[in-house]
Scaffold this motif. Structure first.
Motif, short mmCIF file in Angstrom:
data_model
loop_
_atom_site.label_atom_id
_atom_site.label_comp_id
_atom_site.label_asym_id
_atom_site.label_seq_id
_atom_site.Cartn_x
_atom_site.Cartn_y
_atom_site.Cartn_z
N MET A 1 13.44 26.86 22.06
CA MET A 1 13.95 25.23 21.28
C MET A 1 13.45 24.44 22.96
SD MET A 1 15.92 23.83 19.05
CE MET A 1 16.65 22.17 19.08
N THR A 2 12.33 23.09 22.05
CA THR A 2 11.89 22.28 23.32
C THR A 2 13.40 21.81 23.95
OG1 THR A 2 10.17 21.81 21.61
CG2 THR A 2 10.22 20.46 23.42
N ASP A 3 13.19 20.90 25.08
CA ASP A 3 13.85 20.53 25.14
C ASP A 3 13.99 18.97 25.33
OD1 ASP A 3 16.38 19.35 26.98
OD2 ASP A 3 15.64 19.96 28.95
N LEU A 4 15.02 18.20 24.16
CA LEU A 4 14.65 16.96 23.79
C LEU A 4 15.47 16.31 24.39
CD1 LEU A 4 15.04 17.58 20.12
CD2 LEU A 4 12.68 17.60 21.40
N ARG A 5 16.22 16.68 25.22
CA ARG A 5 17.20 16.14 26.35
C ARG A 5 16.67 14.11 26.77
NH1 ARG A 5 19.75 19.25 30.43
NH2 ARG A 5 17.74 20.30 30.35
N HIS A 6 15.13 14.30 27.34
CA HIS A 6 15.33 13.24 27.87
C HIS A 6 13.91 12.82 26.71
CE1 HIS A 6 17.02 13.80 31.45
NE2 HIS A 6 16.20 15.24 31.27
N ALA A 7 13.89 12.32 25.12
CA ALA A 7 12.89 12.34 24.39
C ALA A 7 13.00 11.61 24.03
CB ALA A 7 12.54 13.58 23.63
N PRO A 8 12.90 10.12 23.37
CA PRO A 8 13.76 9.03 22.84
C PRO A 8 13.85 9.59 21.94
CG PRO A 8 10.90 8.89 23.06
CD PRO A 8 11.36 10.09 24.19
N ARG A 9 14.53 8.38 21.28
CA ARG A 9 14.87 9.16 19.63
C ARG A 9 15.43 7.25 19.25
NH1 ARG A 9 21.06 11.61 19.80
NH2 ARG A 9 20.31 12.36 21.89
N VAL A 10 14.85 7.51 17.61
CA VAL A 10 14.51 6.44 17.00
C VAL A 10 16.15 5.84 16.01
CG1 VAL A 10 13.51 7.14 14.78
CG2 VAL A 10 13.08 4.81 15.55
N GLY A 11 16.22 5.04 15.76
CA GLY A 11 17.31 4.36 15.27
C GLY A 11 17.06 3.41 13.63
N LEU A 12 17.27 3.95 12.50
CA LEU A 12 17.30 2.58 11.73
C LEU A 12 18.54 2.11 10.95
CD1 LEU A 12 15.45 1.10 9.70
CD2 LEU A 12 16.12 3.82 8.23
N GLY A 13 18.77 0.89 11.20
CA GLY A 13 19.76 0.42 10.50
C GLY A 13 19.31 -1.27 9.84
N TRP A 14 20.55 -1.12 9.06
CA TRP A 14 20.03 -2.02 7.85
C TRP A 14 22.14 -2.66 7.40
CZ3 TRP A 14 22.28 -2.66 2.59
CH2 TRP A 14 20.97 -3.48 1.90
N ASP A 15 22.10 -3.82 6.23
CA ASP A 15 22.53 -4.41 6.21
C ASP A 15 22.23 -6.19 5.24
OD1 ASP A 15 25.33 -4.69 6.08
OD2 ASP A 15 25.46 -6.56 7.37
N ARG A 16 23.42 -5.75 4.27
CA ARG A 16 22.92 -7.30 3.34
C ARG A 16 24.61 -7.91 3.14
NH1 ARG A 16 20.89 -5.95 -2.58
NH2 ARG A 16 19.40 -5.87 -1.02
N HIS A 17 24.53 -9.07 2.92
CA HIS A 17 26.02 -9.62 2.88
C HIS A 17 25.39 -10.96 2.49
CE1 HIS A 17 28.98 -8.48 5.92
NE2 HIS A 17 27.93 -7.98 6.40
N ARG A 18 26.49 -11.43 1.53
CA ARG A 18 26.36 -12.39 0.91
C ARG A 18 26.78 -13.67 0.87
NH1 ARG A 18 30.40 -10.98 -2.35
NH2 ARG A 18 31.66 -12.51 -1.42
N LEU A 19 25.34 -14.28 0.59
CA LEU A 19 26.08 -16.10 1.56
C LEU A 19 26.96 -16.67 0.58
CD1 LEU A 19 22.25 -16.15 2.53
CD2 LEU A 19 24.27 -16.18 3.94
N GLU A 20 27.82 -17.72 1.22
CA GLU A 20 28.86 -18.52 0.13
C GLU A 20 29.08 -19.25 1.08
OE1 GLU A 20 32.84 -16.30 -0.01
OE2 GLU A 20 31.56 -15.08 -1.23
N PRO A 21 28.73 -21.26 0.66
CA PRO A 21 29.68 -22.02 0.80
C PRO A 21 30.78 -21.97 1.96
CG PRO A 21 29.00 -21.78 -1.00
CD PRO A 21 29.35 -20.57 -0.59
N GLY A 22 30.56 -22.67 3.13
CA GLY A 22 32.07 -22.81 4.13
C GLY A 22 32.03 -21.42 4.93
N ARG A 23 31.43 -21.11 5.31
CA ARG A 23 31.47 -19.68 5.89
C ARG A 23 30.79 -20.31 7.17
NH1 ARG A 23 34.97 -14.81 6.32
NH2 ARG A 23 33.00 -13.53 7.51
N ARG A 24 31.32 -19.85 8.07
CA ARG A 24 30.82 -20.12 9.37
C ARG A 24 29.41 -18.92 8.97
NH1 ARG A 24 32.74 -17.39 14.28
NH2 ARG A 24 31.37 -18.25 15.56
#
Ligand code: MG
Length: 162
Positions: A1-24
């Protein structure tokens, strides 16, 4: 198998928050003047939550909710830079570091534009990257939904030594 130790890796993230009055309203570690802020167990910093999840994903390290459960009193009102720093520490432990990041913030109010460069600079500082390796784009839904913030993040991660 190909040696992947030095190969770059991609990562994906997602988030959602409700917005409310009075919150920082803290985005990317920067407090923004706004009547609305993200609700959440921590400070609700959706930008850092998406980015942290992307880093963990690239490194094969599970996810934010597993590392910092939102029912754990330790993380009540937590500064989300803590989460990002811990993710970076874990990456470093695996000999990995971020190489670049790109994010999309979807939010009608507050407007991201006035704070965009400050948030971008904050993210670059936290990631230890030059500004041209971190990008942040603001989108609105043109009135579709003013009650929430959505964030998508993609990161490239590679060996610390390279
Ligand atoms: Mg979150």
């Amino acid at each position: 198998m190909t040696d992947l130790r030095h190969a770059p890796r991609v990562g994906l993230g997602w988030d959602r928050h409700r917005l409310e009055p009075g919150r920082r309203c803290v985005l990317g570690g920067v407090e923004i003047a706004s009547e609305l802020g993200p609700a959440g167990h921590s400070d609700g910093d959706a930008v850092l939550h998406a980015l942290t999840d992307a880093l963990l994903g690239a490194a094969g390290l599970d996810d934010l909710g597993s590392l910092f459960p939102d029912h754990d009193p330790a993380w009540k009102d937590a500064d989300s830079t803590t989460f990002l720093r811990e993710a970076l520490r874990r990456l470093a432990g695996l000999g990995l570091r971020p190489l670049s990041a790109d994010l999309v913030v979807v939010c009608d109010r507050p407007r991201l534009a006035p704070a965009r460069q400050a948030v971008r600079g904050s993210l670059a500082g936290l990631l230890g990257l030059p500004l041209d390796r971190v990008n942040l784009k603001g989108k609105t839904t043109e009135g579709g939904d003013a009650g929430r913030i959505d964030v998508q993040a993609v990161v490239l991660v590679g060996p610390s030594e390279a």
